[in-house]
Design a protein around this motif. Structure first.
Motif, mmCIF file in Angstrom:
data_model
loop_
_atom_site.group_PDB
_atom_site.id
_atom_site.type_symbol
_atom_site.label_atom_id
_atom_site.label_comp_id
_atom_site.label_asym_id
_atom_site.label_seq_id
_atom_site.Cartn_x
_atom_site.Cartn_y
_atom_site.Cartn_z
ATOM 1 N N THR A 124 -13.289 -57.076 19.287
ATOM 2 C CA THR A 124 -11.937 -56.663 19.644
ATOM 3 C C THR A 124 -10.981 -57.038 18.514
ATOM 4 O O THR A 124 -11.239 -57.958 17.745
ATOM 5 C CB THR A 124 -11.471 -57.353 20.939
ATOM 6 N N GLY A 125 -9.871 -56.300 18.415
ATOM 7 C CA GLY A 125 -8.808 -56.671 17.493
ATOM 8 C C GLY A 125 -8.941 -56.135 16.091
ATOM 9 O O GLY A 125 -8.049 -56.345 15.260
ATOM 10 N N VAL A 126 -10.014 -55.430 15.781
ATOM 11 C CA VAL A 126 -10.200 -54.869 14.445
ATOM 12 C C VAL A 126 -11.205 -53.724 14.531
ATOM 13 O O VAL A 126 -12.116 -53.741 15.375
ATOM 14 C CB VAL A 126 -10.696 -55.948 13.445
ATOM 15 N N ALA A 127 -11.023 -52.718 13.686
ATOM 16 C CA ALA A 127 -11.989 -51.628 13.621
ATOM 17 C C ALA A 127 -13.270 -52.102 12.953
ATOM 18 O O ALA A 127 -13.232 -52.870 11.980
ATOM 19 C CB ALA A 127 -11.404 -50.451 12.838
ATOM 20 N N ILE A 128 -14.397 -51.667 13.479
ATOM 21 C CA ILE A 128 -15.686 -52.093 12.930
ATOM 22 C C ILE A 128 -16.637 -50.913 12.807
ATOM 23 O O ILE A 128 -16.483 -49.884 13.460
ATOM 24 C CB ILE A 128 -16.336 -53.204 13.792
ATOM 25 N N GLU A 129 -17.607 -51.080 11.940
ATOM 26 C CA GLU A 129 -18.811 -50.259 11.918
ATOM 27 C C GLU A 129 -19.987 -51.214 11.856
ATOM 28 O O GLU A 129 -19.855 -52.363 11.398
ATOM 29 C CB GLU A 129 -18.820 -49.304 10.718
ATOM 30 N N VAL A 130 -21.136 -50.772 12.330
ATOM 31 C CA VAL A 130 -22.345 -51.596 12.296
ATOM 32 C C VAL A 130 -23.410 -50.824 11.529
ATOM 33 O O VAL A 130 -23.778 -49.707 11.907
ATOM 34 C CB VAL A 130 -22.855 -51.920 13.720
ATOM 35 N N VAL A 131 -23.873 -51.412 10.440
ATOM 36 C CA VAL A 131 -24.910 -50.784 9.632
ATOM 37 C C VAL A 131 -26.126 -51.711 9.639
ATOM 38 O O VAL A 131 -26.028 -52.885 9.275
ATOM 39 C CB VAL A 131 -24.447 -50.540 8.181
ATOM 40 N N VAL A 132 -27.261 -51.171 10.071
ATOM 41 C CA VAL A 132 -28.506 -51.936 10.140
ATOM 42 C C VAL A 132 -29.460 -51.409 9.080
ATOM 43 O O VAL A 132 -29.701 -50.197 8.983
ATOM 44 C CB VAL A 132 -29.152 -51.831 11.534
ATOM 45 N N MET A 133 -29.994 -52.305 8.290
ATOM 46 C CA MET A 133 -30.990 -51.950 7.282
ATOM 47 C C MET A 133 -32.379 -52.258 7.818
ATOM 48 O O MET A 133 -32.728 -53.421 8.040
ATOM 49 C CB MET A 133 -30.759 -52.756 6.002
ATOM 50 N N ASP A 134 -33.154 -51.211 8.068
ATOM 51 C CA ASP A 134 -34.552 -51.422 8.440
ATOM 52 C C ASP A 134 -35.342 -51.700 7.173
ATOM 53 O O ASP A 134 -35.549 -50.817 6.336
ATOM 54 C CB ASP A 134 -35.109 -50.188 9.151
ATOM 55 N N ASP A 135 -35.782 -52.949 7.041
ATOM 56 C CA ASP A 135 -36.439 -53.389 5.812
ATOM 57 C C ASP A 135 -37.948 -53.434 6.016
ATOM 58 O O ASP A 135 -38.570 -54.494 6.082
ATOM 59 C CB ASP A 135 -35.897 -54.767 5.426
ATOM 60 N N GLY A 136 -38.539 -52.259 6.187
ATOM 61 C CA GLY A 136 -39.994 -52.161 6.284
ATOM 62 C C GLY A 136 -40.563 -52.703 7.571
ATOM 63 O O GLY A 136 -41.678 -53.247 7.577
ATOM 64 N N SER A 137 -39.848 -52.552 8.679
ATOM 65 C CA SER A 137 -40.335 -53.074 9.960
ATOM 66 C C SER A 137 -41.602 -52.368 10.402
ATOM 67 O O SER A 137 -41.766 -51.151 10.199
ATOM 68 C CB SER A 137 -39.264 -52.902 11.037
ATOM 69 N N THR A 138 -42.487 -53.117 11.041
ATOM 70 C CA THR A 138 -43.714 -52.550 11.596
ATOM 71 C C THR A 138 -43.698 -52.573 13.114
ATOM 72 O O THR A 138 -44.681 -52.193 13.749
ATOM 73 C CB THR A 138 -44.943 -53.324 11.083
ATOM 74 N N ASP A 139 -42.591 -53.031 13.701
ATOM 75 C CA ASP A 139 -42.455 -53.022 15.155
ATOM 76 C C ASP A 139 -41.464 -51.918 15.542
ATOM 77 O O ASP A 139 -41.261 -50.967 14.803
ATOM 78 C CB ASP A 139 -42.022 -54.392 15.676
ATOM 79 N N GLY A 140 -40.825 -52.037 16.677
ATOM 80 C CA GLY A 140 -39.938 -50.983 17.153
ATOM 81 C C GLY A 140 -38.496 -51.116 16.734
ATOM 82 O O GLY A 140 -37.618 -50.457 17.307
ATOM 83 N N THR A 141 -38.210 -51.925 15.723
ATOM 84 C CA THR A 141 -36.823 -52.167 15.319
ATOM 85 C C THR A 141 -36.044 -50.880 15.048
ATOM 86 O O THR A 141 -34.965 -50.675 15.623
ATOM 87 C CB THR A 141 -36.781 -53.089 14.084
ATOM 88 N N PRO A 142 -36.531 -49.970 14.183
ATOM 89 C CA PRO A 142 -35.723 -48.774 13.895
ATOM 90 C C PRO A 142 -35.515 -47.882 15.107
ATOM 91 O O PRO A 142 -34.444 -47.267 15.253
ATOM 92 C CB PRO A 142 -36.512 -48.063 12.787
ATOM 93 N N ASP A 143 -36.479 -47.786 15.989
ATOM 94 C CA ASP A 143 -36.327 -46.949 17.185
ATOM 95 C C ASP A 143 -35.226 -47.481 18.087
ATOM 96 O O ASP A 143 -34.455 -46.707 18.667
ATOM 97 C CB ASP A 143 -37.648 -46.880 17.953
ATOM 98 N N ILE A 144 -35.146 -48.791 18.210
ATOM 99 C CA ILE A 144 -34.094 -49.396 19.035
ATOM 100 C C ILE A 144 -32.726 -49.082 18.453
ATOM 101 O O ILE A 144 -31.781 -48.718 19.171
ATOM 102 C CB ILE A 144 -34.318 -50.916 19.138
ATOM 103 N N VAL A 145 -32.602 -49.212 17.140
ATOM 104 C CA VAL A 145 -31.311 -48.934 16.494
ATOM 105 C C VAL A 145 -30.936 -47.469 16.660
ATOM 106 O O VAL A 145 -29.775 -47.130 16.934
ATOM 107 C CB VAL A 145 -31.359 -49.316 15.002
#
Length: 367
Positions: free
Chosen positions: A64-85
């Motif tokens: 709250t109180g400020v504009a944001i963006e969220v950037v996630v770097m998938d760094d070679g994950s072998t689990d479900g990390t990118p699918d969740i994002v």
């Protein structure tokens, strides 16, 4: 009296006690008005973080109180990390997933991911957080406002640590003990010298211009300890940096259990205390104040020394929001901390590599 062992132990205990009281008095939560047009890019390097990433992003989106963006770097994950994002990004346009290119020679994994995240960011401020960090709702606004009000190139904090096992209680609390008890100024901006810089790699906000002018993560590409190296880098380039109180900014459970804690702290040790010159000094300083007095009881000076170090540990624990039960573990925690440092130094001298998240690195030369 000068060479009385009990008096020496007491003197060794007085320094962190006095320094700690001063640092705790100076330590403040981040506050300040957020200028119009501020955009905080919350940047998350993620490698096999399926267990953490959803909660991390949801906490970031609740700012709250400020504009944001969220950037996630998938760094070679072998689990479900990118699918969740991707699932979260599909319902909230503030979230973006980017994929790290192959790791170049001469880079550590996290530094490479963070450098590529900065390239993808659109914000006026970069808030780098680990995937196990949970931002509290006013964190981004408070940090950005504090950075602008205090004219800081970097502001960092140690999040309130969730400690769930005995092994974590024997390791994690030493972060704040060393920072508050032994760093003059506690990383506040008035200590302008790079040698007095401090930061926590779990959570660091940088003003975009300061990041780009200093070279950012590309200038510290080999490090495994960006909290220390990046903060020193900015001070070398003339920017002010500061540590703030973290209990009301974010929470984190950085490790689970003793084995993971040991490995995690071991990988960073060479760039901290574990040097051939520095570690013997640190061993005398820490053991002399926190362990030696036990062997000098019932001398009154030894009693006073132990009273000081336990009072300091209790004050730091309460201020940082860590569990009170960890206080009684303090002597064992000092022993474990020194064991980690000596193990790291021995491994370096034997040419052993440190590993994390499936990657192995030659231990960097310490400063």
């Amino acid at each position: 009296m000068t060479f009385d062992p009990a008096w020496i132990a007491l003197l060794l205990a007085v320094f962190p006690a006095v320094n700690g009281v001063i640092n705790l008095f100076l330590l403040r939560a981040p506050t300040g008005p957020v200028p119009a047009g501020t955009l905080v890019s919350i940047l998350v390097p993620a490698r096999d973080e399926a267990a953490n990433i959803a909660d991390c992003i949801e906490a970031a989106l609740a700012q709250t109180g400020v504009a944001i963006e969220v950037v996630v770097m998938d760094d070679g994950s072998t689990d479900g990390t990118p699918d969740i994002v991707r699932r979260i990004a599909a319902r909230d346009p503030r979230v973006r997933l980017v994929s790290a290119p192959p790791l170049p020679e001469g880079w550590s994994g996290k530094m490479h991911a963070c450098a590529r995240l900065a390239e993808a960011a659109r914000g006026t401020h970069f808030l780098f957080i680990d995937a196990d960090v949970r931002l509290l709702p006013g964190a981004a606004a408070g940090l950005a406002g504090h950075a602008v009000r205090r004219q800081l190139g970097l502001v960092s904090t140690v999040p309130r640590q969730h400690i769930g096992t005995l092994g974590e209680g024997l390791t994690v609390p030493m972060i704040n003990l060393l920072l508050v008890g032994y760093l003059p100024g506690g990383g506040r901006a008035f200590t302008r010298h790079p040698g007095f810089a401090a930061g926590c790699g779990q959570l660091m906000m940088l003003e975009r211009g300061a990041y780009e002018t200093s070279g950012g993560h590309g200038a510290v590409r080999t490090t495994l300890h960006d909290g220390l190296k990046l903060t020193r880098l900015l001070r070398v380039h003339g920017f002010r940096t500061e540590i703030v109180a973290g209990a009301e900014v974010a929470t984190c459970r950085m490790y689970r259990g003793f084995a993971e804690s040991w490995r995690g702290f071991l990988k960073n040790a060479r760039e901290g205390m574990a040097t051939p010159v520095g570690l013997p000094v640190w061993s005398v300083v820490l053991a002399g104040a926190h362990l030696w007095p036990f062997f000098l009881l019932p001398d009154m000076q030894a009693v006073m020394a132990l009273a000081l170090v336990f009072a300091l540990r209790a004050a730091i624990t309460l201020r940082s929001g860590e569990p009170a039960w960890t206080i009684v573990l303090h002597p064992a925690a000092v022993i474990v901390a020194l064991a980690i440092q000596w193990t790291a130094l021995a491994r370096f001298l034997m040419g052993r590599k440190e590993g994390w998240k499936g990657r192995a690195y030659a231990a960097p030369e310490a400063p």
